[in-house]
Design a protein around this motif. Sequence first.
Motif, mmCIF file in Angstrom:
data_model
loop_
_atom_site.group_PDB
_atom_site.id
_atom_site.type_symbol
_atom_site.label_atom_id
_atom_site.label_comp_id
_atom_site.label_asym_id
_atom_site.label_seq_id
_atom_site.Cartn_x
_atom_site.Cartn_y
_atom_site.Cartn_z
ATOM 1 N N GLY A 182 0.821 -1.205 0.000
ATOM 2 C CA GLY A 182 0.000 0.000 0.000
ATOM 3 C C GLY A 182 0.852 1.251 0.000
ATOM 4 O O GLY A 182 2.085 1.212 0.131
ATOM 5 N N THR A 183 0.193 2.381 -0.184
ATOM 6 C CA THR A 183 0.851 3.685 -0.209
ATOM 7 C C THR A 183 0.044 4.656 0.639
ATOM 8 O O THR A 183 -1.189 4.680 0.562
ATOM 9 C CB THR A 183 0.938 4.225 -1.645
ATOM 10 O OG1 THR A 183 1.642 3.289 -2.451
ATOM 11 C CG2 THR A 183 1.660 5.560 -1.689
ATOM 12 N N THR A 184 0.727 5.405 1.461
ATOM 13 C CA THR A 184 0.056 6.483 2.194
ATOM 14 C C THR A 184 0.306 7.789 1.443
ATOM 15 O O THR A 184 1.275 7.927 0.707
ATOM 16 C CB THR A 184 0.590 6.609 3.626
ATOM 17 O OG1 THR A 184 1.932 7.083 3.579
ATOM 18 C CG2 THR A 184 0.544 5.271 4.336
ATOM 19 N N ASP A 185 -0.567 8.758 1.618
ATOM 20 C CA ASP A 185 -0.475 9.991 0.837
ATOM 21 C C ASP A 185 -0.310 11.238 1.698
ATOM 22 O O ASP A 185 -0.633 12.335 1.285
ATOM 23 C CB ASP A 185 -1.702 10.143 -0.057
ATOM 24 C CG ASP A 185 -2.999 10.125 0.742
ATOM 25 O OD1 ASP A 185 -2.931 10.038 1.981
ATOM 26 O OD2 ASP A 185 -4.072 10.184 0.114
ATOM 27 N N HIS A 186 0.168 11.039 2.898
ATOM 28 C CA HIS A 186 0.385 12.203 3.764
ATOM 29 C C HIS A 186 1.515 11.898 4.720
ATOM 30 O O HIS A 186 1.598 10.801 5.270
ATOM 31 C CB HIS A 186 -0.890 12.556 4.533
ATOM 32 C CG HIS A 186 -0.873 13.957 5.073
ATOM 33 N ND1 HIS A 186 -0.233 14.281 6.228
ATOM 34 C CD2 HIS A 186 -1.408 15.100 4.595
ATOM 35 C CE1 HIS A 186 -0.380 15.582 6.469
ATOM 36 N NE2 HIS A 186 -1.097 16.103 5.481
ATOM 37 N N ASN A 190 1.950 8.021 9.816
ATOM 38 C CA ASN A 190 3.180 7.287 10.113
ATOM 39 C C ASN A 190 2.922 5.861 10.580
ATOM 40 O O ASN A 190 3.626 5.315 11.415
ATOM 41 C CB ASN A 190 3.996 8.025 11.164
ATOM 42 C CG ASN A 190 3.271 8.113 12.497
ATOM 43 O OD1 ASN A 190 2.053 8.218 12.537
ATOM 44 N ND2 ASN A 190 4.021 8.087 13.574
ATOM 45 N N SER A 191 1.865 5.245 10.034
ATOM 46 C CA SER A 191 1.606 3.834 10.313
ATOM 47 C C SER A 191 0.817 3.259 9.146
ATOM 48 O O SER A 191 0.176 3.982 8.390
ATOM 49 C CB SER A 191 0.818 3.654 11.618
ATOM 50 O OG SER A 191 -0.489 4.182 11.489
ATOM 51 N N PHE A 192 0.876 1.940 9.021
ATOM 52 C CA PHE A 192 0.141 1.275 7.946
ATOM 53 C C PHE A 192 -0.183 -0.139 8.396
ATOM 54 O O PHE A 192 0.678 -0.866 8.891
ATOM 55 C CB PHE A 192 0.961 1.230 6.659
ATOM 56 C CG PHE A 192 0.187 0.692 5.491
ATOM 57 C CD1 PHE A 192 -0.628 1.523 4.736
ATOM 58 C CD2 PHE A 192 0.273 -0.647 5.138
ATOM 59 C CE1 PHE A 192 -1.348 1.032 3.653
ATOM 60 C CE2 PHE A 192 -0.446 -1.150 4.066
ATOM 61 C CZ PHE A 192 -1.257 -0.301 3.315
ATOM 62 N N LYS A 193 -1.454 -0.536 8.218
ATOM 63 C CA LYS A 193 -1.910 -1.859 8.619
ATOM 64 C C LYS A 193 -1.894 -2.778 7.404
ATOM 65 O O LYS A 193 -2.647 -2.587 6.447
ATOM 66 C CB LYS A 193 -3.315 -1.783 9.207
ATOM 67 C CG LYS A 193 -3.819 -3.103 9.794
ATOM 68 C CD LYS A 193 -5.171 -2.908 10.458
ATOM 69 C CE LYS A 193 -5.647 -4.184 11.143
ATOM 70 N NZ LYS A 193 -6.949 -3.987 11.820
ATOM 71 N N VAL A 194 -1.025 -3.768 7.453
ATOM 72 C CA VAL A 194 -0.940 -4.759 6.382
ATOM 73 C C VAL A 194 -1.854 -5.916 6.756
ATOM 74 O O VAL A 194 -1.650 -6.573 7.781
ATOM 75 C CB VAL A 194 0.503 -5.257 6.196
ATOM 76 C CG1 VAL A 194 0.577 -6.209 5.012
ATOM 77 C CG2 VAL A 194 1.450 -4.081 5.994
#
Length: 549
Positions: A182-186, A190-194
């Motif tokens: 995935g990609t965050t856009d901001h 500062n976190s991402f749930k896989v």
Amino acid sequence: MNKKLVSILAAAVMTTGAPAAALVPAIVAQGEPAVVVAEGETGFTDQYVKIKKSYAASAKAIRIYWEKQEGATGYRVYRLESTGWKGLGNVGPNTLSYYEGNLESGTAYRYLVRAYKKTDTGYEWTQVKGDKFVTTKPENVVFTESDRTDSSITLKWKVTKSSGYEIYKREHGVETAWTLAGTTDHMSKNSFKVTGLKGGTRYDFVVRAFRTDADGVKNKSDFTFTSDFTAPANVKFTTQTCGVDRITFNWQKQNAATGYRVYKYVGGKWTVLGEVDASTTSYTDKGLKEGTEYRYTVRAMQKINATTTLMSPSYNNRYLCTMLDKFKYTCKATNHLCTVIMNYADDDKIDGYDIYAREKGTTEWQKIETTEDGYRAIIEVYGLDQGKTWQIGIRRYKMINKKKIVGAYTFFSVDVPTKEKYVIDDECKKMVEYMNADRKKAAFEPLEIDKDLCALAEVRAYEIKADYSHTRPDGSSSYSIAADFGIGNIMGENYEMGPTMKTAKDVYTLWAGNTVTKGKYLDPMGSRIGVGWCPKTNGWVVLIADLLA
């Protein structure tokens, strides 16, 4: 022009002469993209220096490139600040790039390059045009503590100055291509749930920050690597064995588990019963109450290191009940023609009984009855063939959450006699003697003792423990017992029970002193009598049949 002359000219341009005076930075009006040229500057062949689209950037430095301007003596490089364009420095005519360090990471900068040419009267400049935005790369991601479930890992990192982040994954030890998770856009994200991961599995991740420039190009940081485990998957229960005072339950082995923790729900919360190692997939809880429901769950443990142990979420739990103990009856089964009477203690903890019978030597059980009364103290089994041995099986049951929890079977055998083999008890004979003495005084014919009526009276002597009245335990009239066996009409019944009613004399004395009970056996229409006695409960019943019976 030789190299020495070029060097001297470049030094002169940067320190003395018209270019330095003409390039004093001017304040740029808000919204105005170009340099305001100081008074006295002139155009340079109506051209402008074209900064190339491609550039080199790191987290702290940028190198821009431009196209060569024919006839230029040198180039001047500017960067826009809040107060206007700032001249950064001059380079010679053969240098077509400029490097600037000590910059902020993940930041957009705006550059302008102007070419100048020395003439006999001074310097000429290219147009104030062709400025360009470029960006530095973000700093490399620095990971912090992650959150884990059995199907996801939430990666966390320190915020960097950037436009967003790219996250890649692959299963650890599996040589496959990295997959974009995935990609965050901001930059503040500062976190991402896989998600969609397998429980109890190790995964590798790389995350890189990026800063998007004015042309839509992503300047990316270097990859930062981390490896982490998902929590073990929820434990799935398989089989269970329930005893009277214990419950054993089993579960499926979890490949990633290093052990299991077992819980029981007590007092509104989960309480740890114990832990077992990874090779054990069962647990026995002992010292339990019979016929009682308990709630259990098991969580798989996965020890990552000395300080971290992952636990499965433990959504699965199971309600299990202990069995009821064996059926216990308080007196020996008694035979009554085609009927077996079983007397036992009242049990207010159960909902009823299942009763089965089969002829000895056969294998097929017949369900006789399922009672729905735990207080019922007498069970009657009718219709058994006379002159045979029958096996009776009884078990208690209790309904818990719409499930039938049963006890172990209690078995016993009885010989159902024929009518001819029925033996009248001596105490019953004494009762008839006492009553006939009273009838003789009244000038009535004596009552004839009837073996069949005695058998039925004995049935009633057992029944009055469950229902102390002229109503049978099934709700029918006491007189209906004669119709069940085709014996004849009954015109009267006396019954008594109690600790002081141990002999026929005790009961007769009581009945003879009461006009109602005495009137029944002194009825001149009476012709036959049956007396039944249950020694265990001191229960007594007399049945009187009329002349037409």
